[in-house]
Design an enzyme around this catalytic site. Structure first.
Site, PDB file in Angstrom:
ATOM      1  N   ASP A   1       0.857  -1.181   0.000  1.00 51.61           N
ATOM      2  CA  ASP A   1       0.000   0.000   0.000  1.00 51.61           C
ATOM      3  C   ASP A   1       0.896   1.234   0.000  1.00 51.61           C
ATOM      4  OD1 ASP A   1      -1.776   2.069   0.464  1.00 51.61           O
ATOM      5  OD2 ASP A   1      -2.851   1.060   2.092  1.00 51.61           O
TER       6      ASP A   1
ATOM      7  N   TYR B   1      -9.396  15.422  -3.861  1.00 53.28           N
ATOM      8  CA  TYR B   1      -8.697  14.790  -4.982  1.00 53.28           C
ATOM      9  C   TYR B   1      -7.968  15.835  -5.813  1.00 53.28           C
ATOM     10  CZ  TYR B   1      -8.115  11.926  -9.215  1.00 53.28           C
ATOM     11  OH  TYR B   1      -7.608  11.259 -10.297  1.00 53.28           O
ATOM     12  N   GLY B   2      -8.666  16.917  -6.160  1.00 54.92           N
ATOM     13  CA  GLY B   2      -8.077  17.948  -7.003  1.00 54.92           C
ATOM     14  C   GLY B   2      -6.878  18.617  -6.352  1.00 54.92           C
ATOM     15  N   ALA B   3      -6.990  18.912  -5.067  1.00 49.54           N
ATOM     16  CA  ALA B   3      -5.880  19.549  -4.364  1.00 49.54           C
ATOM     17  C   ALA B   3      -4.657  18.636  -4.320  1.00 49.54           C
ATOM     18  CB  ALA B   3      -6.307  19.938  -2.951  1.00 49.54           C
TER      19      ALA B   3
ATOM     20  N   LYS C   1      -3.907  16.224  -6.455  1.00 47.71           N
ATOM     21  CA  LYS C   1      -3.345  16.089  -7.800  1.00 47.71           C
ATOM     22  C   LYS C   1      -2.651  17.382  -8.247  1.00 47.71           C
ATOM     23  CE  LYS C   1      -4.424  11.827  -8.886  1.00 47.71           C
ATOM     24  NZ  LYS C   1      -3.400  10.807  -9.204  1.00 47.71           N
TER      25      LYS C   1
END
Length: 240
Positions: free
Chosen positions: A61, A160-162, A164
């Site tokens: 992981d 997620y956006g932050a 990425k």
């Protein structure tokens, strides 16, 4: 246009390699003759894909700090070195998606731990192997899988956006810093794909409007070859 390069023997590791884009990359790279290792969390899935593709499956992981060095050691031991690292494993953070005001701190942390810290830690652990490959063959590559959510402010995709967006900038900085080591770093956005992760985020999305993981994988492999200029003139790659 894809260069006429035989990737026979090219040593590649893919994280998140048992579903979606990661699985498509593992299958296509193996079919083209690359020496492939992949990482995923579920032992049964790792065993199944290993048997199917003849690749090296590693149970681990990337979101767990204590798993990173065992993963890196297995990668270099099984492949005998490393030419290309593809950081593909991703976490949405909150499921179902949530606006930032309703996002728990732990869900934001979960996205950052996998999408940013996991990629950073594994790259750092494998940096020496990549640099050694670059010295031997004049080039090594790290591909970080990004998203249009890294540049566009989509409501509900904050965690997620932050993560990425941070990954994309980390990639650009590392590319500048690692130039003297001969290692290229690129962040690639594969587009909206028909994957389990996308279905988890948007269960009502019409799959027919989404790109297939196989097409996205083929595009990424083409860009991978373009980013390895030292191999651009080769017709036969490294032999296993």
């Amino acid at each position: 246009m894809q260069k006429n390069i035989d990737v026979q023997g090219l040593r590649v590791v893919v994280t998140g390699g048992t579903s979606g884009l990661g699985l498509a990359l593992v299958r296509q790279l193996a079919a083209k003759g690359a020496r492939v290792a992949f990482v995923a969390r579920t032992a049964a899935n790792v065993e199944r894909i290993t048997a199917e593709t003849g690749t090296e499956g590693i149970v681990g992981d990337v979101g767990k700090k204590d798993d990173i060095y065992p993963i890196a050691m297995q990668v270099t031991a099984s492949l005998g070195g490393l030419d290309v690292l593809i950081n593909n494993a991703s976490s949405l953070g909150p499921v179902p998606l949530a606006v930032l005001a309703d996002t728990e701190c732990e869900d934001l942390e979960a996205a950052l731990v996998v999408n940013l810290l996991g990629a950073f830690r594994l790259t750092k652990a494998l940096f020496g192997a990549l640099a050694a490959s670059a010295r031997e063959d004049c080039g090594a590559l790290v591909i970080n899988i990004s998203s249009d959510a890294a540049v566009s402010a989509y409501p509900g995709w904050g965690a997620y956006g932050a993560s990425k967006a941070a990954l994309a900038h980390l990639t650009a900085i590392w590319d500048a810093e690692a130039e003297s080591d001969g290692i290229r770093f690129v962040a690639l956005d594969p587009g909206d794909m028909d994957t389990p992760l996308h279905a988890l985020a948007l269960p009502d999305a019409d799959p027919s409007t989404l790109k297939s993981p196989d097409l996205a994988a083929a595009e990424i492999i083409e860009k991978m070859l373009d980013a390895l200029p030292a191999r651009a003139g080769l017709t036969v790659g490294r032999q296993a």
